[in-house]
Scaffold this active site. Structure first.
Site, PDB file in Angstrom:
ATOM      1  CE  LYS A  76      -3.281   6.396  -3.797  1.00 29.64           C
ATOM      2  NZ  LYS A  76      -3.027   7.411  -2.740  1.00 29.64           N
ATOM      3  CB  SER A 155       0.943   7.974  -2.530  1.00 25.45           C
ATOM      4  OG  SER A 155      -0.352   8.138  -1.987  1.00 25.45           O
ATOM      5  CB  SER A 179      -1.257  11.081  -1.075  1.00 31.31           C
ATOM      6  OG  SER A 179       0.023  10.626  -0.777  1.00 31.31           O
TER       7      SER A 179
HETATM    8  N1  GLN Z   1       4.170  11.951   1.199  1.00 28.99           N
HETATM    9  C1  GLN Z   1       3.593  11.551   2.457  1.00 28.99           C
HETATM   10  C2  GLN Z   1       4.146  10.213   2.884  1.00 28.99           C
HETATM   11  O1  GLN Z   1       4.941   9.667   2.188  1.00 28.99           O
HETATM   12  C3  GLN Z   1       2.104  11.497   2.361  1.00 28.99           C
HETATM   13  C4  GLN Z   1       1.608  10.305   1.620  1.00 28.99           C
HETATM   14  C5  GLN Z   1       0.129  10.228   1.601  1.00 28.99           C
HETATM   15  O2  GLN Z   1      -0.573  11.233   1.793  1.00 28.99           O
HETATM   16  N2  GLN Z   1      -0.385   9.030   1.413  1.00 28.99           N
HETATM   17  O3  GLN Z   1       3.820   9.707   3.918  1.00 28.99           O
END
Ligand code: GLN
Length: 485
Positions: A76, A155, A179
């Site tokens: 990632k 994400s 995410s």
């Molecule tokens: N969807 C959540 C956010 O936007 C979690 C994102 C994540 O786990 N990095 O904060």
């Protein structure tokens, strides 16, 4: 070769049937040919990958190979890679080439794994749909035959889409509020968010430091175990990493599940969940009963407060973490600033996308004098209550099971104008981050041709148990082997 797991590819390399250079070239060719459909990679590092593959072949020939030596995978684009651009999905870091490796990157290098490149992600890991990336949205490989493009989740949507599309057998990911698990669920792959502190955060670009945790994504639980074997462990460079022995996560995959006590949190089977989703999840739980597990209902009474607490705590931490992007030290700088203040403001206005700005504003507000007690302190108290709920549940059961996400992959653009609806995507995953617990998402069926994820939650440091439970499920089901058209 692209359909094989990490474990299988490792055996192919060991048998000498294929070299890492050949394997890497095959994967690179396929990646370059196919990724136009998904946009799951931000950077492909062809030259470096082939050089690493050659080194891996030499290492193997010298009898110094580990399971990962010569096996292709991807990172990632939140993990710093020495000499390779690391963007975190943001214009702010579009041209940032780190002069050092994240600990996770370094560990995969030492294992001899071959990184093909960096996967796309929501900007600074903020999002649930991978539509906030400066490098464009990622398309889910599932559901394309309906003529509509669907989100891969976020994400870590690039990693999930790349694994689902068989561009790589495995990819690293990170999870602050869901995410790893939510994109794994939406793309029909297996993902693990480890206990907070199990995997070093050094060199992993920070979003919300008390929640961020690096983890694994692959098609099988066994491959997740192989990844965690590389990634887990104490790191003196990360003050919150935990000094605790790392087991061989593959050693316990075949333990029988007889007597496993499963809890179903009643708050996670609420009206937010469609009956079709619920049916798939409960069918999966039935498979566990057939394997000898027992099931009972448990309660997490404060779980309903998790989203609200998270959207105070995470933005508060983000507002502090992202203040380093000011145009002075590194990253984007606006052109021809009039003076220092102009440089700060224009750099941020031009360098950050809308969602990141929203979080910085919310976080700054929540931490400001007069509001700190009302919002930040209150959210921290709620966080403690949520931790206590899980601690109570784990007095009664070994693992908890729930859906990973409230619905399958949605159509691109459907939720972009309504941040709150988007935030609700993590309704079943966020409390786990607030409590610092490990959890997995495992493919467990389909609704309308789209994958459904089963979330398995464990007590702190129960990764081996989670992987064992997921692996046993994958011996009697084939959801994780299904391939998008
Ligand atoms: N969807 C959540 C956010 O936007 C979690 C994102 C994540 O786990 N990095 O904060």
């Amino acid at each position: 070769m692209h359909n094989k797991s990490v474990a299988e590819l490792s055996r192919e390399l060991e048998s000498g049937k294929i070299s890492s250079v050949e394997l890497t070239q095959q994967f690179l060719d396929r990646l370059k040919q196919e990724d136009g459909k998904y946009n799951s990679f931000i950077t492909i590092t062809e030259e470096q990958a082939l050089a690493d593959a050659k080194a891996a072949d030499e290492k193997r020939a010298a009898g110094k190979a580990s399971a990962w030596t010569g096996v292709p995978f991807a990172h990632k684009d939140i993990f710093c890679t020495n000499g390779v651009r690391t963007t975190c999905g943001s214009k702010m870091l579009e041209n940032f080439v780190p002069p050092y490796d994240a600990t996770v990157t370094e560990k995969f290098r030492q294992a001899g794994a071959v990184c093909l490149g960096k996967t796309n992600m929501d900007e600074f890991a903020m999002g649930s749909s991978n539509e906030s990336s400066y490098f464009g949205a990622v398309t889910n490989p599932w559901g394309l035959s309906t003529g509509q493009k669907r989100v891969p989740g976020g994400s870590s949507g690039g990693s999930a889409a790349a694994v689902a599309a068989r561009l790589v057998p495995a990819a690293t990911a990170t999870d602050t509020g869901g995410s790893i698990r939510q994109p794994a669920a939406l793309c029909g792959v297996t993902g693990l968010k480890p206990t907070y502190g199990r995997v070093s955060r050094y060199g992993m670009i920070a979003f919300a430091s008390s929640l961020d945790q690096g983890g694994t994504m692959a098609r099988t639980a066994e491959d997740n175990a192989l990844m965690l074997n590389v990634m887990a462990g104490f790191d003196p460079k990360d003050s919150t990493s935990i000094d605790r022995a790392v087991p061989d996560y593959t050693a316990t995959l075949n333990e029988p599940l007889k007597g496993l006590k499963i809890g179903l949190p009643k708050e996670y089977f609420s009206d937010q969940l469609s009956p079709a989703m619920e049916e798939q999840v409960l069918n999966a739980v039935k498979e566990y009963e057939k394997l000898g597990a027992t099931v009972k209902e448990v309660s997490l009474p404060n779980a309903k407060l998790a989203i609200a607490a998270y959207y105070v705590i995470a933005p508060a931490e983000a507002s502090a973490n992202l203040s380093r992007f000011d145009g002075v030290r590194y990253g984007y700088r606006c052109e021809d600033p009039k003076d220092l203040m102009d440089m700060y403001t224009r750099t941020r206005a031009e360098g950050f996308g809308a969602e990141v700005k929203r979080r910085i504003l919310v976080g700054t507000y929540a931490l400001s004098h007069g509001y700190y007690d009302a919002y930040y302190l209150k959210a921290q108290k709620v966080r403690r209550l949520i931790q206590q709920d899980f601690a109570n549940a784990f007095k009664e059961v070994d693992v908890l099971m729930s859906p990973t996400s409230p619905s399958p992959a949605f159509v691109q653009g459907e939720k972009t104008n309504d941040p709150v609806t988007m935030y609700l995507e993590d309704i079943f995953t966020i409390a786990i981050n607030l409590a610092g617990l490990p959890a997995m998402s495992v493919p467990a069926g389909f609704v309308d041709g789209l994958p459904v994820g089963l979330q398995i939650i464990g007590d702190h440091f129960a990764e081996a148990r989670l992987l064992n439970a997921a692996h046993q499920f994958q011996q009697v089901t084939d959801w994780h082997q299904r391939e998008p058209e």
